[in-house]
Design a protein around this motif. Structure first.
Motif, PDB file in Angstrom:
ATOM      1  N   GLU A  83       0.834  -1.205   0.000  1.00 25.61           N
ATOM      2  CA  GLU A  83       0.000   0.000   0.000  1.00 25.61           C
ATOM      3  C   GLU A  83       0.869   1.255   0.000  1.00 25.61           C
ATOM      4  OE1 GLU A  83      -3.394   2.018   2.914  1.00 25.61           O
ATOM      5  OE2 GLU A  83      -2.981  -0.139   3.005  1.00 25.61           O
ATOM      6  N   SER A  84       1.909   1.253   0.838  1.00 28.21           N
ATOM      7  CA  SER A  84       2.765   2.435   0.927  1.00 28.21           C
ATOM      8  C   SER A  84       3.564   2.653  -0.349  1.00 28.21           C
ATOM      9  CB  SER A  84       3.708   2.318   2.132  1.00 28.21           C
ATOM     10  OG  SER A  84       4.476   1.126   2.068  1.00 28.21           O
ATOM     11  N   VAL A  97       1.230   4.258  -2.958  1.00 32.25           N
ATOM     12  CA  VAL A  97       1.055   5.680  -2.655  1.00 32.25           C
ATOM     13  C   VAL A  97       2.289   6.467  -3.075  1.00 32.25           C
ATOM     14  CG1 VAL A  97       0.789   7.369  -0.806  1.00 32.25           C
ATOM     15  CG2 VAL A  97      -0.594   5.283  -0.791  1.00 32.25           C
ATOM     16  N   ARG A 116       0.831   8.225  -6.033  1.00 36.00           N
ATOM     17  CA  ARG A 116       0.179   9.295  -5.266  1.00 36.00           C
ATOM     18  C   ARG A 116      -1.324   9.065  -5.105  1.00 36.00           C
ATOM     19  NH1 ARG A 116       0.860  14.876  -6.961  1.00 36.00           N
ATOM     20  NH2 ARG A 116       0.570  14.149  -9.095  1.00 36.00           N
ATOM     21  N   VAL A 117      -1.731   7.805  -5.120  1.00 34.90           N
ATOM     22  CA  VAL A 117      -3.112   7.441  -4.806  1.00 34.90           C
ATOM     23  C   VAL A 117      -3.091   6.223  -3.900  1.00 34.90           C
ATOM     24  CG1 VAL A 117      -4.120   8.346  -6.939  1.00 34.90           C
ATOM     25  CG2 VAL A 117      -3.335   5.967  -6.858  1.00 34.90           C
ATOM     26  N   LEU A 118      -4.134   6.069  -3.105  1.00 33.99           N
ATOM     27  CA  LEU A 118      -4.295   4.874  -2.288  1.00 33.99           C
ATOM     28  C   LEU A 118      -4.754   3.704  -3.160  1.00 33.99           C
ATOM     29  CD1 LEU A 118      -6.217   6.570   0.640  1.00 33.99           C
ATOM     30  CD2 LEU A 118      -3.898   5.626   0.797  1.00 33.99           C
ATOM     31  N   GLN A 144      -8.176   3.900  -4.269  1.00 29.90           N
ATOM     32  CA  GLN A 144      -8.446   4.910  -5.290  1.00 29.90           C
ATOM     33  C   GLN A 144      -7.935   4.484  -6.664  1.00 29.90           C
ATOM     34  OE1 GLN A 144      -6.208   8.039  -3.162  1.00 29.90           O
ATOM     35  NE2 GLN A 144      -8.063   9.284  -3.227  1.00 29.90           N
ATOM     36  N   TYR A 145      -7.259   3.343  -6.724  1.00 32.92           N
ATOM     37  CA  TYR A 145      -6.554   3.004  -7.964  1.00 32.92           C
ATOM     38  C   TYR A 145      -7.503   2.789  -9.142  1.00 32.92           C
ATOM     39  CZ  TYR A 145      -2.803   1.512 -10.950  1.00 32.92           C
ATOM     40  OH  TYR A 145      -1.895   1.457 -11.980  1.00 32.92           O
ATOM     41  N   TYR A 205      -8.453   6.108 -10.431  1.00 36.34           N
ATOM     42  CA  TYR A 205      -7.262   6.663 -11.083  1.00 36.34           C
ATOM     43  C   TYR A 205      -7.082   6.060 -12.478  1.00 36.34           C
ATOM     44  CZ  TYR A 205      -2.120   6.947 -11.757  1.00 36.34           C
ATOM     45  OH  TYR A 205      -0.853   7.132 -12.248  1.00 36.34           O
ATOM     46  N   ALA A 215      -4.084  11.845 -10.432  1.00 31.50           N
ATOM     47  CA  ALA A 215      -3.681  11.702  -9.031  1.00 31.50           C
ATOM     48  C   ALA A 215      -3.988  12.963  -8.234  1.00 31.50           C
ATOM     49  CB  ALA A 215      -2.199  11.369  -8.947  1.00 31.50           C
ATOM     50  N   LEU A 254      -6.453  13.281  -5.089  1.00 35.66           N
ATOM     51  CA  LEU A 254      -5.915  13.770  -3.821  1.00 35.66           C
ATOM     52  C   LEU A 254      -6.844  14.823  -3.225  1.00 35.66           C
ATOM     53  CD1 LEU A 254      -3.588  13.924  -1.740  1.00 35.66           C
ATOM     54  CD2 LEU A 254      -2.532  15.660  -3.206  1.00 35.66           C
TER      55      LEU A 254
END
Length: 314
Positions: free
Chosen positions: A174-175, A178, A182-184, A187-188, A191, A214, A218
């Motif tokens: 996950e990190s 991101v 620049r999305v979780l 949210q992919y 995106y 992105a 955000l």
């Protein structure tokens, strides 16, 4: 060793194996076996390196589901070899690879590796369902970015990303998602809907690329919130961005359901599927060893058997 589930995006891997090894590798009757060999070597290495105790080869029972095509007609249209009215469309697959698919299924079956597909759904949806409901850590092996949706650090779900080759595997958490996009992960799908994906026939929104997609997510969090803002002159969007979203309005209504993974399929449990890895013994082992010679599978079968020998018995 703690239990760990590995989910294979199987088609992604056998296509990579096919193109990674020369199709001059053949059995006595002339049938290529490069994809079989390559896939078995991948499984042997992956299960060993990542400590898998359970494994499911997720299968495309329908690589281009009609319900997705009904929503976005261009979905994977460039990969259609033959359109069928009462069966899945035929995908463009090299004849030399098509000939190997029954061999792949037979060898995996003899090795006790579970193969799971779902009618009217892609392997991605099988992955999405198992990854979303597994009660043990999960590694998803794929070259498909859409599966970044499942990354979840809290639940220890990650993607082993193969796009740069088996020697350059990337672990997508996950990190990492991101940091890179620049999305979780959650949210992919929004995106990907906005930016589009030519490899899947998704046009995206003209004029909105990865950075803009992105930044919009955000600020607004979800595509739904973004579209609500676009419909409101006081929503904070510039006129050019609002115009781009408005021009793609029909697509933006339909595409999210195409891009999002299905996570609620009625699939066999890990136990019912026979997902736990175990050494291969008896007649199955003898048959695999025979096929290794008869089908010119080299040491690939033995490497898989050796990897399975290191797993604990059921």
């Amino acid at each position: 060793m703690p239990d760990r589930l590995m989910l294979l995006d199987t088609a992604s891997l056998y296509f990579r194996a096919f193109y990674g090894l020369p199709d001059s590798i053949r059995r006595a009757d002339g049938t290529p076996v490069n994809a079989v060999r390559g896939l078995l070597d991948m499984i042997a290495r992956l299960t060993t390196d990542y400590g898998a105790t359970h494994l499911i080869a997720c299968w495309d029972d329908d690589w281009r589901p009609q319900w997705r095509v009904d929503l976005v007609p261009t979905y994977k249209s460039h990969r259609v070899a033959e359109v069928n009215t009462d069966a899945p469309d035929v995908e463009v697959v090299p004849d030399a690879l098509e000939a190997q698919l029954p061999m792949i299924r037979r060898v995996l079956g003899l090795a006790g590796i579970a193969i799971v597909g779902a009618a009217h759904h892609e392997a991605d949806d099988v992955v999405g369902t198992y990854a979303s409901h597994a009660d043990l850590p999960v590694d998803v092996v794929t070259g498909d970015r859409d599966l970044f949706q499942v990354c979840d650090d809290a639940r220890q779900v990650r993607v082993v990303y193969t796009a740069r080759g088996m020697k350059n595997l990337e672990i997508m958490t996950e990190s990492v998602v991101v940091g890179k996009y620049r999305v979780l992960p959650q949210q992919y799908a929004d995106y990907a809907t906005l930016r589009g994906d030519a490899s899947d026939g998704l046009p995206g929104v003209a004029g909105i690329g990865e950075k803009t997609a992105a930044s919009l997510l955000l600020k607004y969090g979800t595509l739904e919130n973004l579209l609500e803002a676009a419909a409101d002159p006081r929503g904070g969007l510039s006129s050019p961005v609002r115009a781009k979203l408005d021009a793609a309005a029909d697509y933006l209504v339909a595409a999210p359901a195409v891009v999002r993974l299905v996570r609620n399929l009625d699939l066999p449990s890990l136990e019912e599927a026979g997902a736990q890895l175990h050494p291969v013994t008896g007649e199955a082992r003898a048959e695999l060893e025979r096929l290794a010679t008869e089908w010119n599978l080299g040491g690939s079968v033995m490497r898989l058997l050796d990897a399975l020998d290191r797993t604990r018995p059921s």
